[in-house]
Design a protein around this motif. Structure first.
Motif, PDB file in Angstrom:
ATOM      1  N   TYR A   1      -7.169  -7.744  11.652  1.00 14.48           N
ATOM      2  CA  TYR A   1      -6.503  -8.961  11.189  1.00 14.48           C
ATOM      3  C   TYR A   1      -5.099  -9.154  11.752  1.00 14.48           C
ATOM      4  N   GLY A   2      -4.567  -8.133  12.425  1.00 11.16           N
ATOM      5  CA  GLY A   2      -3.257  -8.273  13.034  1.00 11.16           C
ATOM      6  C   GLY A   2      -2.112  -8.352  12.060  1.00 11.16           C
ATOM      7  N   GLU A   3      -2.373  -8.043  10.805  1.00 12.01           N
ATOM      8  CA  GLU A   3      -1.354  -8.018   9.763  1.00 12.01           C
ATOM      9  C   GLU A   3      -1.891  -7.214   8.588  1.00 12.01           C
ATOM     10  N   VAL A   4      -0.997  -6.867   7.672  1.00  9.58           N
ATOM     11  CA  VAL A   4      -1.413  -6.214   6.436  1.00  9.58           C
ATOM     12  C   VAL A   4      -0.614  -6.857   5.299  1.00  9.58           C
ATOM     13  N   SER A   5      -1.320  -7.593   4.447  1.00 10.20           N
ATOM     14  CA  SER A   5      -0.698  -8.282   3.318  1.00 10.20           C
ATOM     15  C   SER A   5      -1.565  -8.089   2.091  1.00 10.20           C
ATOM     16  N   ILE A   6      -1.163  -8.702   0.990  1.00  7.93           N
ATOM     17  CA  ILE A   6      -1.972  -8.622  -0.225  1.00  7.93           C
ATOM     18  C   ILE A   6      -3.377  -9.143   0.043  1.00  7.93           C
TER      19      ILE A   6
ATOM     20  N   PRO B   1      -7.143   5.508   7.336  1.00 11.37           N
ATOM     21  CA  PRO B   1      -8.183   4.882   8.165  1.00 11.37           C
ATOM     22  C   PRO B   1      -8.422   3.415   7.824  1.00 11.37           C
ATOM     23  N   CYS B   2      -8.408   3.092   6.539  1.00 12.44           N
ATOM     24  CA  CYS B   2      -8.630   1.705   6.131  1.00 12.44           C
ATOM     25  C   CYS B   2      -7.475   0.819   6.578  1.00 12.44           C
ATOM     26  N   ALA B   3      -6.244   1.278   6.382  1.00  9.12           N
ATOM     27  CA  ALA B   3      -5.080   0.474   6.755  1.00  9.12           C
ATOM     28  C   ALA B   3      -5.038   0.204   8.251  1.00  9.12           C
ATOM     29  N   VAL B   4      -5.329   1.224   9.040  1.00  5.67           N
ATOM     30  CA  VAL B   4      -5.322   1.070  10.489  1.00  5.67           C
ATOM     31  C   VAL B   4      -6.415   0.090  10.923  1.00  5.67           C
ATOM     32  N   ALA B   5      -7.593   0.214  10.326  1.00  6.54           N
ATOM     33  CA  ALA B   5      -8.696  -0.687  10.670  1.00  6.54           C
ATOM     34  C   ALA B   5      -8.359  -2.135  10.316  1.00  6.54           C
ATOM     35  N   LEU B   6      -7.759  -2.352   9.142  1.00  7.51           N
ATOM     36  CA  LEU B   6      -7.378  -3.710   8.734  1.00  7.51           C
ATOM     37  C   LEU B   6      -6.329  -4.288   9.671  1.00  7.51           C
ATOM     38  N   ALA B   7      -5.364  -3.471  10.052  1.00  8.00           N
ATOM     39  CA  ALA B   7      -4.322  -3.937  10.960  1.00  8.00           C
ATOM     40  C   ALA B   7      -4.910  -4.342  12.315  1.00  8.00           C
TER      41      ALA B   7
ATOM     42  N   CYS C   1       0.847  -1.183   0.000  1.00  7.25           N
ATOM     43  CA  CYS C   1       0.000   0.000   0.000  1.00  7.25           C
ATOM     44  C   CYS C   1       0.886   1.237   0.000  1.00  7.25           C
ATOM     45  N   CYS C   2       0.265   2.399  -0.138  1.00 13.68           N
ATOM     46  CA  CYS C   2       0.994   3.657  -0.169  1.00 13.68           C
ATOM     47  C   CYS C   2       1.915   3.782   1.045  1.00 13.68           C
ATOM     48  N   ARG C   3       3.122   4.284   0.821  1.00 12.64           N
ATOM     49  CA  ARG C   3       4.109   4.379   1.892  1.00 12.64           C
ATOM     50  C   ARG C   3       3.639   5.272   3.032  1.00 12.64           C
ATOM     51  N   HIS C   4       2.809   6.261   2.761  1.00  9.84           N
ATOM     52  CA  HIS C   4       2.325   7.137   3.823  1.00  9.84           C
ATOM     53  C   HIS C   4       1.495   6.376   4.861  1.00  9.84           C
ATOM     54  N   LEU C   5       1.035   5.185   4.513  1.00  7.78           N
ATOM     55  CA  LEU C   5       0.230   4.370   5.415  1.00  7.78           C
ATOM     56  C   LEU C   5       1.087   3.499   6.333  1.00  7.78           C
ATOM     57  N   HIS C   6       2.368   3.333   6.000  1.00  9.69           N
ATOM     58  CA  HIS C   6       3.183   2.339   6.703  1.00  9.69           C
ATOM     59  C   HIS C   6       3.493   2.717   8.144  1.00  9.69           C
ATOM     60  N   GLY C   7       3.752   3.991   8.408  1.00  8.77           N
ATOM     61  CA  GLY C   7       3.978   4.415   9.781  1.00  8.77           C
ATOM     62  C   GLY C   7       2.765   4.134  10.666  1.00  8.77           C
ATOM     63  N   PRO C   8       1.576   4.563  10.253  1.00  8.38           N
ATOM     64  CA  PRO C   8       0.382   4.228  11.032  1.00  8.38           C
ATOM     65  C   PRO C   8       0.162   2.727  11.204  1.00  8.38           C
ATOM     66  N   ILE C   9       0.465   1.935  10.163  1.00  6.57           N
ATOM     67  CA  ILE C   9       0.325   0.475  10.288  1.00  6.57           C
ATOM     68  C   ILE C   9       1.305  -0.061  11.324  1.00  6.57           C
ATOM     69  N   ASP C  10       2.571   0.337  11.211  1.00  2.00           N
ATOM     70  CA  ASP C  10       3.575  -0.134  12.170  1.00  2.00           C
ATOM     71  C   ASP C  10       3.181   0.227  13.599  1.00  2.00           C
ATOM     72  N   GLY C  11       2.723   1.459  13.791  1.00  2.00           N
ATOM     73  CA  GLY C  11       2.327   1.892  15.124  1.00  2.00           C
ATOM     74  C   GLY C  11       1.157   1.098  15.666  1.00  2.00           C
ATOM     75  N   THR C  12       0.190   0.828  14.807  1.00  2.00           N
ATOM     76  CA  THR C  12      -0.988   0.061  15.213  1.00  2.00           C
ATOM     77  C   THR C  12      -0.611  -1.365  15.587  1.00  2.00           C
ATOM     78  N   LEU C  13       0.211  -2.006  14.759  1.00  2.00           N
ATOM     79  CA  LEU C  13       0.627  -3.380  15.044  1.00  2.00           C
ATOM     80  C   LEU C  13       1.467  -3.444  16.313  1.00  2.00           C
ATOM     81  N   GLU C  14       2.276  -2.419  16.547  1.00  2.00           N
ATOM     82  CA  GLU C  14       3.075  -2.373  17.773  1.00  2.00           C
ATOM     83  C   GLU C  14       2.173  -2.263  19.002  1.00  2.00           C
ATOM     84  N   LEU C  15       1.127  -1.452  18.915  1.00  2.00           N
ATOM     85  CA  LEU C  15       0.192  -1.335  20.026  1.00  2.00           C
ATOM     86  C   LEU C  15      -0.504  -2.656  20.312  1.00  2.00           C
TER      87      LEU C  15
END
Length: 458
Positions: free
Chosen positions: A338-343, A329-335, A274-288
């Motif tokens: 589902y506890g992961e973000v993949s294809i 918002p979508c990336a954070v919700a998916l993370a 996904c777009c790189r701008h989403l990766h920081g929020p995804i990483d933070g969400t998964l870390e939480l």
């Protein structure tokens, strides 16, 4: 502002000079990592709807059979092969990028040089130099011009990427300095790509890198045919910097470390499609999620603070794959769900599930002053999850995983390749391609990378 009157000439001189040097093993290793990530993106994206529709059209009008289409048992003209392959490699938003320039370089440079190298039987040494020089030109220009080009509504990848790919093709074609100046001049007129796709799910975004790769080949070939272009395409009165960046360019960044530092060493590789701008929020969400016992059904609200460019990706209406891949918002919700973000996580049934949709509506994205001060040196994000009982969880991410200062290891990059390509290619084919990448300079030819001619795709 008064522009440097010699930008174009200086870059052309750099392209010529760099062909005479031997790049050290560390830089060549960075090339191999970039090559692996590009091939992964091109193979995994080759069966997506946009490149397939594009290919169906091109098959009707192109029977030249010169350059290979990745993942397909067919060839097209070099121009059209680059167009399709660049589109494939960007179709899952899994391709590499350059934070300082907010640009995807590999999906413009590699499709162009693969198509031309196949046509002219270029050597491995020429290919390596072409790729490194292409990354250098695209990386320096984009970093010196960002966010000024973006602020005017343009997409850096096709708009600036074409210059890197043009430089790379000029290396393979053994262009002299005058021809390089003409080729860069042509690229300035072919340059284009609007950011209006954002939030609309518009397929054209997928085609942007392929378009730039195709036009880069044309720019270089026209120059070698004697067709002239403006020799001051960047700094001229009506040149690129004025037209695309309102005469705003960071000349210090453009020339910083020239000949001693390499932009191919500064790129990032994506762990998420996904777009790189989403990766920081995804990483933070998964870390939480890792650090805390969070019941997603008891979340009251989610706040994401990030830099202004990233904060534009705050849309909550998600009707297409591209919408999902460009929405924080979508990336954070998916993370969270589902506890992961993949294809597979971006499948429409998962995105449209009631639980994900409810969480999407609880996410608010804003521009944070602290994050803005760090960008584009860093890509920070602050994620705050507030539960219904008032409990608050917060995580700060300075840089998402995959940045040059927080890189994917070679093994992690290989795992990305294997996990996503296995099933499209057989195990033996995956191993064959990986071995060819790590031993690239010792290959007898590049046939293994022309997937349709040496490997049987599934």
């Amino acid at each position: 502002m008064t522009l440097d009157k010699n930008i174009t000439d200086a870059l052309a001189a750099y392209i010529i000079d760099s062909q005479q040097k031997e790049f050290d093993s560390e830089v060549v290793h960075k090339f191999k990592r970039a090559l692996m990530d590009y091939v992964c993106a091109a193979i995994t994206g080759s069966n997506m709807p946009v490149p397939n529709s594009l290919l169906e059209y091109l098959k009707q009008i192109d029977s030249s059979e010169i350059s290979s289409v990745t993942g397909k048992s067919m060839k097209l003209s070099p121009l059209n092969a680059a167009l399709v392959n660049g589109t494939s490699a960007h179709s899952l938003d899994f391709d590499d990028g350059h934070t300082h320039g907010s640009i995807h370089i590999g999906t413009v440079v590699f499709p162009a040089i693969f198509a031309v190298a196949e046509q002219y039987s270029s050597s491995q040494e020429e290919f390596i130099k072409a790729a490194i020089i292409g990354y250098e030109i695209a990386g320096r220009l984009s970093a010196a011009l960002h966010p000024n080009v973006w602020k005017r509504g343009y997409h850096n990848t096709p708009v600036i990427g074409i210059f890197g790919a043009t430089a790379a093709v000029c290396v393979l074609l053994k262009a002299n300095k005058e021809q390089i100046l003409d080729a860069l001049g042509h690229a300035g007129s072919f340059s284009g790509g609007l950011f209006e796709f954002l939030g609309e799910g518009a397929d054209i975004k997928r085609i942007h890198p392929g378009k730039a790769a195709r036009d880069a080949i044309l720019s270089a070939e026209l120059a070698l045919k004697g067709i002239t272009g403006p020799k001051k395409v960047f700094e001229g009165k009506n040149g690129f910097v004025r037209a695309f960046a309102d005469n705003n360019i960071n000349l210090e960044r453009l020339y910083l470390g020239l000949h001693t530092e390499y932009e191919i060493s500064k790129i990032y590789f994506k762990p998420y499609p996904c777009c790189r701008h989403l990766h920081g929020p995804i990483d933070g969400t998964l870390e939480l999620l890792t650090l805390n016992q969070i019941d997603v059904n008891n979340i009251d609200r989610i706040e994401v603070g990030t830099y202004k460019v990233g904060a534009n990706h705050k849309h909550k209406e998600v009707n297409h794959l591209l919408d999902a891949q460009m929405s924080i918002p979508c990336a954070v919700a998916l993370a969270l769900v589902y506890g992961e973000v993949s294809i597979n996580t971006f499948e429409d049934s998962k995105v449209q599930s009631e639980q994900v949709q409810n969480l999407i509506n609880k996410v608010d994205v804003t521009a944070d002053e602290r994050c803005e001060e760090s960008y584009p040196k860093h890509r920070p994000a602050i994620i705050t999850i507030t539960m219904k009982d008032g409990t608050e969880y917060r995580q700060y991410v300075e840089d998402p995983k995959g940045e040059s200062n927080y890189p994917l290891t070679d093994k992690e990059l290989e795992a990305k390749f294997v996990n996503n390509c296995l099933g499209i290619l057989t195990k033996d084919e995956v191993d064959q391609v990986l071995n060819a990448i790590w031993t690239f300079e010792n290959l007898e030819n590049l046939d293994v990378f022309y997937i349709n001619s040496s490997l049987q795709t599934k």
